[in-house]
Design an enzyme around this catalytic site. Structure first.
Site, short mmCIF file in Angstrom:
data_model
loop_
_atom_site.label_atom_id
_atom_site.label_comp_id
_atom_site.label_asym_id
_atom_site.label_seq_id
_atom_site.Cartn_x
_atom_site.Cartn_y
_atom_site.Cartn_z
N HIS A 128 23.94 73.15 67.86
CA HIS A 128 22.92 74.17 67.59
C HIS A 128 22.48 74.16 66.14
CE1 HIS A 128 21.44 78.52 67.78
NE2 HIS A 128 20.84 77.93 68.79
N HIS A 303 13.93 85.45 66.39
CA HIS A 303 14.85 84.32 66.53
C HIS A 303 15.69 84.11 65.28
CE1 HIS A 303 15.85 79.94 67.26
NE2 HIS A 303 16.00 80.43 68.46
#
EC number: 2.7.8.-
Length: 409
Positions: A128, A303
């Site tokens: 990620h 986000h």
């Protein structure tokens, strides 16, 4: 406040985050409008080496611009390593990848898995991180992927997010880690000795590079968060897209609020992950009862993964504060001690709060149901134990694959 600088060591245990590096310049980049031009300009100026990791790379306008920039760099003799995640970046046309490989770009896919009935199944153990290091002189880290939905002009679903550009000694730590990750299995397990760190002062910021993996650095990022929260004196602002941390993290936040620290949590009103927002809302009553302020951002999907504590501490990176990021994913954050950067990030978050945000009050949560008294202990038990349980799933060990010309044909 004096920066907690730790001098470089010839060797350090992999469980220990790298040392704080003084003398760095850090520039906040908000959304794709600021991040993509800076990143592409750095790649265009590369002379020796480009190392790039991203969770998501889509074959849209941004992805094609990145492809073109990497090919041009490789064509002029720059060594280029591109690492993408097998879950986050699921599919490309053969031409997109073959053109990269033909130009000499080393394309690494972390944990590649075929879909099952059209479903991507390798949701756990994802890479990620979002890292870009150019010539060992400039580095970028944050939460922004290479996709058009990080541009505000792409529509109402465009994401609100942050990244930073770094110059100075800290870039050496990012460089040595990224090289180890590209040369190994993607985890950077071989990262033991930081690269030769430049002594050239680029700015005033002290910066710590911290990682989370599934081997020796399982709790490095969370530990830095909790240490700073425990030492907070005046204010804590956490703005995180997916907020569902463990019991200990929540306890530190409540303790800070109860001793008089202003604690403000900024979360997304809606999420692109269906379970994320309902999970966060289950924590509201518990946090509000300790005088934690909760603000939902409603303008578009949030986000970001940033936080501010007092006047001289901040963090930014790829790590959310949810079970996937804290217990499963491979993540990378930086922690910063610099008043100027904190002021810039605070100004951005203040502007965010003035745009389509609303504060959550206890009266909005409705009456307390009879089953809440039973559900709350179960919830906190799960939060306390989840990191240990998550370490058992799934059984497979992620791998990294370097694409060849035959595989892209």
């Amino acid at each position: 406040m004096v920066s907690p600088h730790v001098p470089p060591l010839p060797w350090r245990h992999p469980r220990t985050p790298g040392p704080w590096r003084d003398g760095n310049r850090i520039t906040l980049l908000e959304n794709g409008e600021q991040f993509f031009p800076a990143a592409f300009a750095a790649i265009a100026g590369a002379q020796r080496e480009v190392l790039l990791e991203t969770f998501i790379l889509f074959e849209d306008q941004v992805g094609r611009d990145l492809q073109r920039a990497l090919i041009q760099a490789a064509n002029r003799g720059v060594r280029v390593d591109l690492t993408i995640d097998g879950y986050g970046s699921p599919s490309f046309t053969p031409e997109f990848l073959s053109e990269l490989v033909a130009a000499g770009v080393r394309v690494h896919v972390f944990d590649p898995h075929p879909g099952w009935l059209g479903i991507r199944v390798n949701v756990f153990r994802r890479l990620h991180r979002k890292l870009l290091i150019v010539d060992g002189m400039r580095a970028f880290i944050g939460g922004i992927n290479f996709s058009v939905d990080h541009l505000a002009g792409s529509g109402p679903e465009a994401k609100q997010d942050y990244s930073v550009e770094l110059e100075g000694p800290i870039v050496g730590d990012l460089l040595s880690f990224a090289r180890a990750a590209a040369a190994g299995d993607g985890t950077g397990e071989a990262w033991r000795h930081p690269a030769e760190v430049s002594r050239d002062t680029a700015g005033t910021a002290s910066v710590l590079f911290a990682l989370r993996d599934n081997r020796h650095r399982r709790r490095g990022i969370e530990r830095e968060y909790r240490r700073a929260i425990a030492n907070a004196q005046r204010e804590i602002i956490i703005a995180n897209a997916y907020f569902f941390p463990g019991f200990g993290f929540l306890r530190e936040l409540r303790r800070a609020a109860k001793r008089g620290v202003r604690v403000c949590l900024i979360v997304a009103a809606e999420s692109d992950t269906p379970i994320a927002h309902p999970a966060t809302r289950t924590l509201y009553r518990h946090l509000l009862s300790a005088q934690v302020e909760i603000v939902e951002y409603c303008e578009r999907p949030y986000h970001g993964k940033v936080a501010i504590i007092d006047d001289d501490w901040a963090t930014i990176g790829s790590s959310n504060l949810d079970p996937l990021s804290l217990s499963l994913n491979l993540e990378a954050n930086i922690f910063v001690r610099d008043r100027a950067f904190v002021q810039a990030l605070r100004a951005s978050l203040d502007a965010l709060r003035q745009r389509q945000c609303h504060a959550i009050e206890r009266t909005q949560l409705g009456p307390r149901r009879w089953w809440h008294a039973m559900a709350r202990p179960v919830l906190f038990h799960v939060l306390r134990r989840f990191p240990r349980w998550a370490g058992l799933l799934p059984a497979h060990t992620p791998r990294k694959q370097i694409l060849s010309a035959e595989q892209t044909a």
